[in-house]
Structures are given as C-alpha cells and as structure tokens.
Design an enzyme around this catalytic site. Structure first.
Site, PDB file in Angstrom:
ATOM      1  N   GLN A  24       0.803  -1.225   0.000  1.00  0.00           N
ATOM      2  CA  GLN A  24       0.000   0.000   0.000  1.00  0.00           C
ATOM      3  C   GLN A  24       0.836   1.275   0.000  1.00  0.00           C
ATOM      4  O   GLN A  24       0.340   2.333  -0.373  1.00  0.00           O
ATOM      5  CB  GLN A  24      -0.958   0.002   1.198  1.00  0.00           C
ATOM      6  CG  GLN A  24      -1.998  -1.102   1.107  1.00  0.00           C
ATOM      7  CD  GLN A  24      -2.982  -1.076   2.260  1.00  0.00           C
ATOM      8  OE1 GLN A  24      -2.746  -1.687   3.295  1.00  0.00           O
ATOM      9  NE2 GLN A  24      -4.092  -0.378   2.105  1.00  0.00           N
ATOM     10  N   ARG A  81       3.661  -0.203  13.091  1.00  0.00           N
ATOM     11  CA  ARG A  81       3.300  -1.499  12.528  1.00  0.00           C
ATOM     12  C   ARG A  81       3.405  -1.413  11.007  1.00  0.00           C
ATOM     13  O   ARG A  81       2.738  -0.595  10.380  1.00  0.00           O
ATOM     14  CB  ARG A  81       1.866  -1.864  12.944  1.00  0.00           C
ATOM     15  CG  ARG A  81       1.332  -3.141  12.315  1.00  0.00           C
ATOM     16  CD  ARG A  81      -0.073  -3.456  12.848  1.00  0.00           C
ATOM     17  NE  ARG A  81      -0.580  -4.681  12.274  1.00  0.00           N
ATOM     18  CZ  ARG A  81      -1.466  -4.752  11.269  1.00  0.00           C
ATOM     19  NH1 ARG A  81      -1.971  -3.640  10.739  1.00  0.00           N
ATOM     20  NH2 ARG A  81      -1.860  -5.918  10.796  1.00  0.00           N
ATOM     21  N   HIS A 125       0.960  -9.153   4.567  1.00  0.00           N
ATOM     22  CA  HIS A 125      -0.205  -8.271   4.414  1.00  0.00           C
ATOM     23  C   HIS A 125      -0.580  -8.297   2.927  1.00  0.00           C
ATOM     24  O   HIS A 125      -0.532  -7.294   2.230  1.00  0.00           O
ATOM     25  CB  HIS A 125       0.120  -6.872   4.920  1.00  0.00           C
ATOM     26  CG  HIS A 125      -1.077  -6.011   5.218  1.00  0.00           C
ATOM     27  ND1 HIS A 125      -1.247  -5.366   6.419  1.00  0.00           N
ATOM     28  CD2 HIS A 125      -2.158  -5.680   4.462  1.00  0.00           C
ATOM     29  CE1 HIS A 125      -2.381  -4.662   6.388  1.00  0.00           C
ATOM     30  NE2 HIS A 125      -2.957  -4.835   5.215  1.00  0.00           N
ATOM     31  N   ASN A 169      -1.864 -10.633   8.453  1.00  0.00           N
ATOM     32  CA  ASN A 169      -2.881  -9.603   8.604  1.00  0.00           C
ATOM     33  C   ASN A 169      -4.188 -10.076   7.980  1.00  0.00           C
ATOM     34  O   ASN A 169      -4.239 -10.349   6.781  1.00  0.00           O
ATOM     35  CB  ASN A 169      -2.456  -8.302   7.908  1.00  0.00           C
ATOM     36  CG  ASN A 169      -3.555  -7.249   7.988  1.00  0.00           C
ATOM     37  OD1 ASN A 169      -3.817  -6.706   9.062  1.00  0.00           O
ATOM     38  ND2 ASN A 169      -4.241  -6.988   6.877  1.00  0.00           N
ATOM     39  N   GLU A 170      -5.224 -10.185   8.797  1.00  0.00           N
ATOM     40  CA  GLU A 170      -6.577 -10.442   8.314  1.00  0.00           C
ATOM     41  C   GLU A 170      -6.691 -11.610   7.337  1.00  0.00           C
ATOM     42  O   GLU A 170      -7.044 -11.424   6.159  1.00  0.00           O
ATOM     43  CB  GLU A 170      -7.158  -9.185   7.650  1.00  0.00           C
ATOM     44  CG  GLU A 170      -7.184  -7.969   8.558  1.00  0.00           C
ATOM     45  CD  GLU A 170      -7.955  -6.798   7.968  1.00  0.00           C
ATOM     46  OE1 GLU A 170      -8.213  -6.798   6.754  1.00  0.00           O
ATOM     47  OE2 GLU A 170      -8.310  -5.885   8.721  1.00  0.00           O
ATOM     48  N   ASN A 297      -8.257  -5.806  14.247  1.00  0.00           N
ATOM     49  CA  ASN A 297      -8.551  -4.674  13.361  1.00  0.00           C
ATOM     50  C   ASN A 297     -10.048  -4.439  13.391  1.00  0.00           C
ATOM     51  O   ASN A 297     -10.838  -5.368  13.184  1.00  0.00           O
ATOM     52  CB  ASN A 297      -8.126  -4.963  11.923  1.00  0.00           C
ATOM     53  CG  ASN A 297      -6.611  -5.037  11.774  1.00  0.00           C
ATOM     54  OD1 ASN A 297      -5.862  -4.766  12.727  1.00  0.00           O
ATOM     55  ND2 ASN A 297      -6.153  -5.389  10.583  1.00  0.00           N
ATOM     56  N   TYR A 299     -13.290  -1.698  12.237  1.00  0.00           N
ATOM     57  CA  TYR A 299     -13.757  -0.516  11.520  1.00  0.00           C
ATOM     58  C   TYR A 299     -15.243  -0.236  11.721  1.00  0.00           C
ATOM     59  O   TYR A 299     -15.652   0.904  11.848  1.00  0.00           O
ATOM     60  CB  TYR A 299     -13.449  -0.642  10.020  1.00  0.00           C
ATOM     61  CG  TYR A 299     -11.963  -0.560   9.725  1.00  0.00           C
ATOM     62  CD1 TYR A 299     -11.353   0.669   9.543  1.00  0.00           C
ATOM     63  CD2 TYR A 299     -11.163  -1.698   9.685  1.00  0.00           C
ATOM     64  CE1 TYR A 299      -9.990   0.773   9.313  1.00  0.00           C
ATOM     65  CE2 TYR A 299      -9.790  -1.606   9.453  1.00  0.00           C
ATOM     66  CZ  TYR A 299      -9.213  -0.374   9.268  1.00  0.00           C
ATOM     67  OH  TYR A 299      -7.869  -0.269   9.046  1.00  0.00           O
ATOM     68  N   GLU A 374      -5.388  -2.045  14.016  1.00  0.00           N
ATOM     69  CA  GLU A 374      -5.883  -1.109  13.000  1.00  0.00           C
ATOM     70  C   GLU A 374      -7.228  -0.566  13.435  1.00  0.00           C
ATOM     71  O   GLU A 374      -8.099  -1.326  13.850  1.00  0.00           O
ATOM     72  CB  GLU A 374      -6.107  -1.778  11.629  1.00  0.00           C
ATOM     73  CG  GLU A 374      -4.887  -1.984  10.802  1.00  0.00           C
ATOM     74  CD  GLU A 374      -5.214  -2.597   9.441  1.00  0.00           C
ATOM     75  OE1 GLU A 374      -6.313  -2.342   8.892  1.00  0.00           O
ATOM     76  OE2 GLU A 374      -4.368  -3.352   8.942  1.00  0.00           O
ATOM     77  N   TRP A 427      -4.935   3.370  11.755  1.00  0.00           N
ATOM     78  CA  TRP A 427      -4.790   3.129  10.328  1.00  0.00           C
ATOM     79  C   TRP A 427      -5.272   4.370   9.600  1.00  0.00           C
ATOM     80  O   TRP A 427      -6.445   4.690   9.726  1.00  0.00           O
ATOM     81  CB  TRP A 427      -5.594   1.907   9.865  1.00  0.00           C
ATOM     82  CG  TRP A 427      -5.362   1.671   8.395  1.00  0.00           C
ATOM     83  CD1 TRP A 427      -6.077   2.195   7.351  1.00  0.00           C
ATOM     84  CD2 TRP A 427      -4.307   0.898   7.820  1.00  0.00           C
ATOM     85  NE1 TRP A 427      -5.526   1.797   6.167  1.00  0.00           N
ATOM     86  CE2 TRP A 427      -4.444   0.998   6.422  1.00  0.00           C
ATOM     87  CE3 TRP A 427      -3.255   0.126   8.351  1.00  0.00           C
ATOM     88  CZ2 TRP A 427      -3.568   0.359   5.541  1.00  0.00           C
ATOM     89  CZ3 TRP A 427      -2.393  -0.511   7.482  1.00  0.00           C
ATOM     90  CH2 TRP A 427      -2.559  -0.385   6.091  1.00  0.00           C
ATOM     91  N   GLU A 434      -5.529   1.946  -1.473  1.00  0.00           N
ATOM     92  CA  GLU A 434      -6.611   1.281  -0.729  1.00  0.00           C
ATOM     93  C   GLU A 434      -7.191   0.121  -1.554  1.00  0.00           C
ATOM     94  O   GLU A 434      -8.364   0.091  -1.900  1.00  0.00           O
ATOM     95  CB  GLU A 434      -7.668   2.306  -0.305  1.00  0.00           C
ATOM     96  CG  GLU A 434      -8.877   1.771   0.459  1.00  0.00           C
ATOM     97  CD  GLU A 434      -8.564   0.897   1.669  1.00  0.00           C
ATOM     98  OE1 GLU A 434      -7.519   1.075   2.305  1.00  0.00           O
ATOM     99  OE2 GLU A 434      -9.378   0.004   1.947  1.00  0.00           O
TER     100      GLU A 434
HETATM  101  C1  GBH Z   1      -7.964  -3.415   6.477  1.00  0.00           C
HETATM  102  O1  GBH Z   1      -8.901  -4.192   5.846  1.00  0.00           O
HETATM  103  C2  GBH Z   1      -6.639  -3.716   5.877  1.00  0.00           C
HETATM  104  O2  GBH Z   1      -5.813  -4.443   6.752  1.00  0.00           O
HETATM  105  C3  GBH Z   1      -5.908  -2.509   5.356  1.00  0.00           C
HETATM  106  O3  GBH Z   1      -4.894  -2.915   4.493  1.00  0.00           O
HETATM  107  C4  GBH Z   1      -6.902  -1.580   4.693  1.00  0.00           C
HETATM  108  O4  GBH Z   1      -6.280  -0.529   4.054  1.00  0.00           O
HETATM  109  C5  GBH Z   1      -7.817  -1.075   5.762  1.00  0.00           C
HETATM  110  O5  GBH Z   1      -8.410  -2.115   6.490  1.00  0.00           O
HETATM  111  C6  GBH Z   1      -8.924  -0.166   5.235  1.00  0.00           C
HETATM  112  O6  GBH Z   1      -9.739  -0.858   4.357  1.00  0.00           O
HETATM  113  O7  GBH Z   1     -18.940  -7.388   7.236  1.00  0.00           O
HETATM  114  O8  GBH Z   1     -19.241  -7.837   4.912  1.00  0.00           O
HETATM  115  O9  GBH Z   1     -19.475  -5.608   5.676  1.00  0.00           O
HETATM  116  C7  GBH Z   1     -10.199  -4.085   6.324  1.00  0.00           C
HETATM  117  C8  GBH Z   1     -11.078  -4.898   5.446  1.00  0.00           C
HETATM  118  C9  GBH Z   1     -13.169  -3.924   6.009  1.00  0.00           C
HETATM  119  C10 GBH Z   1     -12.994  -6.202   5.301  1.00  0.00           C
HETATM  120  C11 GBH Z   1     -14.577  -4.169   6.454  1.00  0.00           C
HETATM  121  C12 GBH Z   1     -14.362  -6.441   5.762  1.00  0.00           C
HETATM  122  C13 GBH Z   1     -16.506  -5.461   6.195  1.00  0.00           C
HETATM  123  C14 GBH Z   1     -17.090  -6.685   5.577  1.00  0.00           C
HETATM  124  N1  GBH Z   1     -12.378  -5.118   6.018  1.00  0.00           N
HETATM  125  N2  GBH Z   1     -15.145  -5.238   5.705  1.00  0.00           N
HETATM  126  S1  GBH Z   1     -18.816  -6.920   5.886  1.00  0.00           S
END
Ligand code: GBH
Length: 474
Positions: A24, A81, A125, A169-170, A297, A299, A374, A427, A434
C-alpha cells in the site's frame, strides 16, 4: 461538554502506534530485486481496481524512508506497525533471501530503533509472490510450507531487533476476498477453495510462529492480526444467521488458533462445499501456538438477517459488489444496510461495537492480551493553503479526529471492564493504495499528494501528536 470530549488519561504503558502495509505504501515494485506479487498482477488486470490504480509507485515510501521515519518520530509514536513484502525477501516465494530486500527492512527497523519506536512487523499483508499463486496459492498446502521457510529467514535476520512478530494480517480477507468473492487478489471465485485457504492460512501462522520462535535471538512478542466482525441480527431467525456468519468470519480463525480445533457447526454448514480433508493429523497442534498478543482490526459492524428466498438477497461485503459472496455456507443469510453515520467507504461508524468485541474476546479468551492493530477512517479531507506550515498547506479532517477519539474511548471502556488491552494503532500513517479502491480513499493522518508524493500532516496528525505527548484524550 459532551461525554466524547471530556478529557481522559491513557493508562500507563498503553501503546500508541500507527500502521501501514508494504504494497500500500512502498512503490518501487520492480526495484531491489522484488518479484511480482498477486497484487501486481491483479491491479494490472483491467477492471480490477478503481481507475486501474496500481501499487507501482504508491507513496514511494521505498525511496522516502528517512522522511517518513522523521514524521513518525515527530508524531511521538511508541510503535510502528508495518509489513514485510515477501517478494522482496524471496522474489519467487522460495529459495535464498534477496540481500537488497533484507537491506531495505534493516534500514527501516534500525531507523525505528534509533528513534525509539518499537518495530511491529507483519510477515504477510496480502502480497503473495505470484509464483506461489501459480502453484496453487493459499488453497494449496505448499504455500503454508513455503511461508514457514520465509519466516525462518526473517527470524534469523531480524529476530534480534523486532519488538513484535505478527504472522498474518486479516486472513479473512486473504481467504474470502481473494478466493470466494474475488474482490481482492488473486480474484478467484471458488468458495470451496476459500475454505482450504482458511486452513492453510491458519497452518501458515502456526508454522511461521514455530520458525520465528526457533530463530529469533531477541525477545519478541508473537501475534496474529484478525479482522473480527461484530454482527447485529435483525428479525426472525436472525440468531441462526448470526451464528453462521460468526462461524466463518470469526470462530473459524479464533477456535483453531486459541483452542486447537475447528468449529463443528462451520464444518456442517459448509459440508456441501468441502469435506475438510485438507486438515491433516497434527495440523491442529501446529496452529495452536502460544500467542503473546492477539491483534484486532476494527472498523464497523454488520447487520444480518435470515433470508427466506422470496426477495432478492442483499449482499454487502463492505467492498465492491462483484456478485460473488465472501461467505461460504451462508446462502440463507442476508446482509442489511446498517444505520449511519458512515465513512467514505460506506462503513457505518459504531464505536460501541469495538467495546463489545473486546469484551467478547476477554470473556472467551481471558488470558490473551489484546492490541488494536488497526482502526481509522476514510474521509474526504479539506485541503487549504496555509503559509504558516512548511508545505504551504493545511488539511482539515475533523471527522477523522472524532472517529479516532471515539474509538480509543470505546476501547478504553472495554479495558475499564477488564479487557487486557495493551494499545492502539491508527490506520493509517499516510494515505495509500486502498486495494480495490486504489487512491480514491484516504485513511491517512498524513496526506499524500499524488503523484508528487509530498507529505502533508493533517489536523488528525497534530491531534494524535498531542495525544502521544500529553497521553490524555482531549
Ligand atoms: C484493512 O482491511 C486492511 O488491513 C488494510 O490494508 C486496509 O487498508 C484497511 O483495512 C482499510 O480498508 O462485514 O461484509 O461488511 C479491512 C477490510 C473492512 C474487510 C470491512 C471487511 C466489512 C465486511 N475489512 N469489511 S462486511
């Protein structure tokens, strides 16, 4: 004064960091002997990323390392990180180490240590060497075995200086977005293969931790980072829907990693796709390695319901809708839109979900220390001319400050209720590639002006700097 803005002190020793990932930010995709990865192939395939964006140049971090290190020092980070690009270390995924690749990460790690910043290194990653994908990718067991050899090289070379090793990662994204929905590289849409990928990623983690422990001469901590999901059920039979998605999203990783077995309900839910015969005797023991810390992580949350088949099924994987589901075995589950507010990604903002997630982990695995590896948000920044700043610009991003502020508070709420939370990584340090969205979405606390690469600290950078210095949330 609202609750969100009452001042609140950080606990002693609470780690404040920031995160990035190799593909990235680095650019220099063909330099220093780096081989191609699945993301080079994918991003160069027409139609796969927004605007055809690639990581060829990205933030040019590879050539701007010193400047970026200085920005981290100025920010007052306790830890940084980053991820190591496997194809810089082994251009074709196997064989001897490429000295140029080792050199780059030596400069990064030594530069961090000189500035008193702890290096938190992720081995993977998402930039799998293309040669390994050509040989089957994560659905093939040989990829996990190759990952163990790669980890041995890293342990031997960097294991005297790294503060924390993170295997993956993930893996959720690698397995399901890479092999089921196809939204990520390598863009395959094979639900059965995605489950084999899940297992081989878990196995790769176990083999890597064994190799790192055997070769690291310092005293690093060992970890993995998961993107754990918080689901909200809605309507009749939603408990069953939540159970299913929680199985393939969360428990299919947590349970083998921490308890040494796969959830029987997930095996049953996916029985029409696979008999799970890729799990071999002894694998469970390899996967269940002692973890010093579990990286989380976070969001947003997701809303699910039972789908009875009478109306068109709504699917929102949080990424582009490519028409294939990243949820194997969940054909009767529907994804409903969550209430706002939303970030520019369309992801709902719900800090309380983070509190709940941390408390769940604490309840289910009370002995495992947690780290938020993150959390952050994409928002459109307001860029204004400002002759007072070194770059001549200021970037106003109040919404990002508010997002980060609220999520750190939500994390501390969980800590107050007993969760063993050790720190928080925002993050991202800088705007970057992205993935499927290319450069259209900005998560950075430093703005990157494309294509010049000029760095402009945003208001959120100054806010985070204030936090690292005062250790008090304003
Ligand atoms: C991270 O991915 C990554 O590690 C990073 O590289 C990236 O830049 C960053 O986040 C921002 O995107 O439950 O079906 O709605 C996060 C990826 C985001 C994948 C939320 C799952 C919700 C799926 N995740 N997403 S759902």
């Amino acid at each position: 004064m609202s609750e969100a803005h009452k001042s609140r002190a950080l606990p002693a020793g609470f780690v404040l960091g920031s995160a990035t990932a190799s593909y990235q930010i680095e650019g220099a995709a063909t330099e220093g002997g780096r081989g191609p990865s699945i993301w080079d192939t994918f991003s160069h395939t027409p139609g796969k990323t927004l605007g055809g964006d690639t990581g060829d140049v990205a933030c040019n971090h590879y050539h701007r390392l010193e400047e970026d290190l200085d920005l981290m020092a100025e920010l007052g980070l306790d830890a940084y990180r980053f991820s190591i690009a496997w194809p810089r270390i082994q251009p074709t995924g196997t064989g001897p180490a490429n000295k140029n690749g080792l050199d780059f990460y030596d400069r990064l790690i030594d530069g961090l240590l000189e500035r008193n910043i702890s290096p938190v290194a992720t081995l993977y990653h998402w930039d799998l060497p293309q040669t390994l994908e050509d040989a089957g990718g994560w659905p093939a067991r040989s990829t996990a075995e190759a990952f163990g050899d790669y980890a041995e090289i890293l342990g031997k070379h960097f294991g005297d200086r790294v503060d924390t090793w993170t295997s993956l990662n993930e893996p959720w994204c690698s397995a399901y977005l890479g092999y089921a929905s196809g939204a990520h590289a390598p863009g395959r849409t094979e639900p059965a293969a995605s489950l084999a990928a899940v297992h081989h990623l878990n196995l790769a983690h176990g083999l890597a931790l064994q190799a790192l422990r055997a070769t690291s001469t310092g005293d690093p901590k060992y970890s993995i980072t998961l993107n754990l999901h918080v689901f909200r059920g809605e309507g009749e039979n939603s408990a069953e829907a939540v159970r299913k998605v929680d199985g393939v999203a969360n428990r299919v990783f947590l349970q083998p990693l921490l308890d040494g077995s796969y959830p029987v309900d997930v095996i049953a839910d996916t029985a029409t796709l696979t008999d799970w015969s890729f799990v071999q005797p002894g694998d469970a023991e390899i996967i269940k390695q002692p973890l010093d810390v579990l990286g989380v992580n976070y969001y947003s949350t997701a809303k699910v319901a039972h789908w009875d088949g009478t109306t068109p099924r709504q699917m929102n994987d949080g990424h582009k809708d490519v028409g294939h589901s990243p949820w194997p075995g969940c054909h009767d589950v529907e994804f409903l839109p969550s209430e706002g507010p939303y970030t520019e990604m369309g992801w709902n903002i719900e800090p309380a979900g983070l509190t709940e997630l941390l408390l769940r982990l604490h309840r289910e695995y009370p002995d495992v220390p947690l780290m938020i590896t993150e959390n952050g948000a994409a928002f459109a920044d307001e860029v204004v001319k400002d002759s007072e700043t070194p770059t001549g610009y200021a970037v106003h991003d109040e919404k990002r400050i508010d997002y980060v502020n609220r999520h750190i508070r939500a994390a501390l709420d969980a800590r107050d209720q007993g969760a063993d939370l050790r720190g928080y990584f925002v993050w991202s340090l800088m705007d970057n590639f992205e993935w499927g969205y290319g450069y259209s979405k900005r998560f950075g606390i430093i703005r990157v002006d494309y294509p010049t690469g000029t760095r402009i600290p945003k208001d959120s950078y100054h806010w985070y700097r204030e936090l690292t210095h005062t250790r008090e949330l304003g």
